[in-house]
Design a protein around this motif. Sequence first.
Motif, PDB file in Angstrom:
ATOM      1  N   GLN A  99       1.047  -1.483  -0.078  1.00  0.00           N
ATOM      2  CA  GLN A  99      -0.241   0.024  -0.136  1.00  0.00           C
ATOM      3  C   GLN A  99       0.929   1.464  -0.298  1.00  0.00           C
ATOM      4  O   GLN A  99       1.740   1.050   0.266  1.00  0.00           O
ATOM      5  N   PRO A 100       0.253   2.394  -0.660  1.00  0.00           N
ATOM      6  CA  PRO A 100       1.065   2.895  -0.759  1.00  0.00           C
ATOM      7  C   PRO A 100       0.998   3.548   0.796  1.00  0.00           C
ATOM      8  O   PRO A 100       1.020   3.593   1.992  1.00  0.00           O
ATOM      9  N   GLY A 101       2.426   4.764   1.010  1.00  0.00           N
ATOM     10  CA  GLY A 101       3.261   5.137   2.292  1.00  0.00           C
ATOM     11  C   GLY A 101       4.051   3.505   2.988  1.00  0.00           C
ATOM     12  O   GLY A 101       4.934   3.572   4.085  1.00  0.00           O
ATOM     13  N   PRO A 120       2.490   5.287  -5.537  1.00  0.00           N
ATOM     14  CA  PRO A 120       2.783   4.373  -7.401  1.00  0.00           C
ATOM     15  C   PRO A 120       3.051   4.755  -8.466  1.00  0.00           C
ATOM     16  O   PRO A 120       3.253   3.857  -8.940  1.00  0.00           O
ATOM     17  N   GLU A 121       4.008   6.056  -8.628  1.00  0.00           N
ATOM     18  CA  GLU A 121       5.088   6.312  -8.924  1.00  0.00           C
ATOM     19  C   GLU A 121       6.509   4.820  -8.591  1.00  0.00           C
ATOM     20  O   GLU A 121       7.265   5.380  -9.530  1.00  0.00           O
ATOM     21  N   ASP A 122       6.560   4.286  -7.670  1.00  0.00           N
ATOM     22  CA  ASP A 122       7.244   3.586  -7.393  1.00  0.00           C
ATOM     23  C   ASP A 122       7.278   1.931  -8.673  1.00  0.00           C
ATOM     24  O   ASP A 122       7.801   1.462  -7.981  1.00  0.00           O
ATOM     25  N   THR A 123       5.624   2.223  -8.221  1.00  0.00           N
ATOM     26  CA  THR A 123       5.423   0.682  -9.587  1.00  0.00           C
ATOM     27  C   THR A 123       6.099   0.632 -10.591  1.00  0.00           C
ATOM     28  O   THR A 123       6.628   1.294 -11.187  1.00  0.00           O
ATOM     29  N   SER A 139      -0.108  -0.075  -4.714  1.00  0.00           N
ATOM     30  CA  SER A 139      -1.703   0.811  -5.168  1.00  0.00           C
ATOM     31  C   SER A 139      -2.517   0.208  -3.849  1.00  0.00           C
ATOM     32  O   SER A 139      -2.399  -0.798  -2.875  1.00  0.00           O
ATOM     33  N   SER A 140      -2.821   1.242  -2.927  1.00  0.00           N
ATOM     34  CA  SER A 140      -4.592   1.273  -2.266  1.00  0.00           C
ATOM     35  C   SER A 140      -5.019  -0.424  -3.353  1.00  0.00           C
ATOM     36  O   SER A 140      -5.728  -1.121  -2.129  1.00  0.00           O
TER      37      SER A 140
END
Length: 121
Positions: free
Chosen positions: A13-15, A87-90, A120-121
């Motif tokens: 998840q983000p964070g 998400p930009e790290d995906t 992602s959430s």
Amino acid sequence: QVQLVESGGGLVQPGGSLRLSCAASGLIFSINNMGWYRQAPGKQRELVAAIARGGSTNYADSVKGRFAISRDNAKNTVYLQMNSLNPEDTAVYYCNAEVLQRWYDRPRDYWGQGTQVTVSS
């Protein structure tokens, strides 16, 4: 022949945080630089972080302060600790190693097959 095997990728998840590992095996005399690259669909592969045998590091501006690269020379392994993921790290993350297989030869680059990181959430 040298093989690089990545592990630790997945969905977060983000964070959140994730720790990637990459172990090199095969005919290895020594390893100079090791690094992590990533590639998202439709984008160029980019350097995320790199570390020299002596421990000096370089990071992409986008990950400074969030990611930390380290290595264990005795295990021929490089790690990437990823914190505060967004998400930009995906992307697919690839391990790279500059390997000297014989003392009289030149170092050669080897790549892992990649591990998917999805934020992602």
